[in-house]
Design an enzyme around this catalytic site. Structure first.
Site, PDB file in Angstrom:
ATOM      1  N   ASP A 129       0.851  -1.240  -0.091  1.00  0.00           N
ATOM      2  CA  ASP A 129      -0.142   0.167   0.028  1.00  0.00           C
ATOM      3  C   ASP A 129       0.830   1.078  -0.089  1.00  0.00           C
ATOM      4  OD1 ASP A 129      -2.458   1.464   0.049  1.00  0.00           O
ATOM      5  OD2 ASP A 129      -2.039   1.943   2.232  1.00  0.00           O
ATOM      6  N   SER A 158     -24.041  -0.787  -9.611  1.00  0.00           N
ATOM      7  CA  SER A 158     -24.267   0.994  -9.478  1.00  0.00           C
ATOM      8  C   SER A 158     -25.592   1.002  -9.323  1.00  0.00           C
ATOM      9  CB  SER A 158     -23.666   1.694 -10.695  1.00  0.00           C
ATOM     10  OG  SER A 158     -24.332   1.322 -11.758  1.00  0.00           O
TER      11      SER A 158
END
Length: 395
Positions: A59, A151
């Site tokens: 990360d 969505s």
């Protein structure tokens, strides 16, 4: 199968790996630092050129208000933790343009991250036209493949989560109120001289003591029921952020308060509390690895064909070659887009004016297959507060 190996084997091994504990101390050193741990509890660290590991959870952190380059990164393998710090962050240079090296590009390697393409864009070897044998696995994409939402589902899920959080907050508030009342009642029982009133207070105290476990048990029952696949679909899916995904798959609660600091604070302020920010970055790495251990086996179960995994590897390692005309291409493409958009708007305005002209000619728009579906009733302007619009028109 040939296209998937050796990365499929590495990915499976990575999903079974137990990572070492996070370092208690982070070295302030530009570039990579490797941390060693031993079973007797001892540890030490050393600067290294790159993490020469075949499996990494990874990360990066950036300061978008300053620039798009990474200022720090953390990674973990089966045996070691790593940290990387930008020379710009440590004040060694005013040039922020530093990419993160991963080392030998010819070595087959699997790098796991959440929305890992963001991290990949800040790796040095990924800008070589020769390519590399590093392959990237995205826990966000793996989650979408096994328990993601579309969505169209997202608004319903957001509303359900908001209502559930509000219900949880009300329940926690009720528990706190009951605890306060119990303490207050216990104090009154001690000080009450009247035996009748003391008896009533003790009865009330007993009722409160019986209600508290009930309130707490209701909360635990809800959390256990949420794990069942027979519950509502909103309970067995989540949005795509690491915070939501880690909570769904692993029950990990991730605080994002520190994340806002990277958006708002200065380099000097980040450097002042550098250890806290590295620890935050490492916590995200640990959470990403925990999520990966859950979602990758589920992905292989849902998509057992090696073709699927090979496709993931191929799509995650593509790159776009550009030259000095790239900025010109973007400018031209953007200009054409705005030009076409403006033409569409003008055409729509012309069509609207043509339709408006037919308002008094009922015969024309009543027989038109498209116009007759519009609402042709006149709109009366609403009265604005404090403004006199005059008498309302008669329709």
């Amino acid at each position: 199968q040939e296209a998937s190996e050796p990365w499929l084997g590495l990915a499976k091994n990575c999903s079974q790996a137990q990572v070492p504990p996070k370092p208690e101390y982070w070295l302030r050193h530009s570039g990579w630092t490797k941390y060693y741990f031993y079973e007797d509890g001892s540890s030490y660290y050393e600067p290294v050129a790159a993490p020469e590991e075949d499996m990494l959870s990874f990360d990066v952190e950036t300061m978008p208000s300053q620039h798009q380059y990474a200022i720090m990164a953390c990674a973990v393998s089966k045996t070691h933790w790593y940290s990387w710090l930008s020379p710009w962050l440590l004040g060694e240079t005013d040039d922020p343009q530093h990419l993160i090296p991963l080392g030998n590009a010819k070595m087959p390697r699997v790098v796991v991250g959440h929305n890992v393409s963001y991290d990949r864009a800040r790796l040095l070897e990924e800008y070589s036209v020769e390519g590399s044998n590093t392959r990237f696995l995205d826990t966000l994409s793996l989650h979408v493949a096994v328990k993601g939402i579309s969505s169209h589902q997202r608004p319903a899920w957001m509303k359900y989560r908001k209502n559930k959080n509000e219900e949880k907050a009300r329940k926690e508030e009720a528990i706190e109120v009951a605890k306060d009342m119990l303490l207050e009642t216990q104090e009154k029982v001690k000080n009450e001289q009247d035996s009748i009133k003391r008896s009533e207070l003790r009865r009330f105290q007993q009722e409160l003591e019986e209600s508290l476990p009930q309130l707490a048990s209701d909360e635990s029952v809800d959390s256990e029921a949420a794990e069942s696949s027979s519950k509502r679909w909103e309970d067995i899916t989540s949005a795509n952020s690491l915070r939501d995904v880690a909570k769904l798959h692993c029950g990990i609660e991730i605080g994002k308060e520190i994340r806002d600091d990277f958006m708002t604070r200065t380099r000097e302020e980040i450097l002042e509390n550098l250890e806290d920010y590295l620890d935050y970055c490492a916590s995200d790495v640990a959470s990403t690895h925990a999520v990966y251990k859950k979602v990758f086996p589920d992905f292989l179960h849902a998509c057992p064909s090696p073709v699927s995994f090979a496709g993931v590897l191929r799509m995650g390692s593509s790159f776009l070659t550009v030259n000095e005309k790239w900025e010109e291409y973007l400018k031209n493409a953007d200009g054409i887009y705005h030009e076409l958009t403006e033409k569409i708007k003008m055409k729509l305005v012309a069509l609207a004016n043509e339709a408006k002209a037919l308002m008094d000619d009922r015969e024309k728009w009543e027989h038109d297959p498209w116009l007759r579906q519009l609402d042709w009733s006149p709109k009366v302007p609403k009265k604005s507060r404090g403004v006199d619009n005059g008498p309302e028109p008669t329709v």
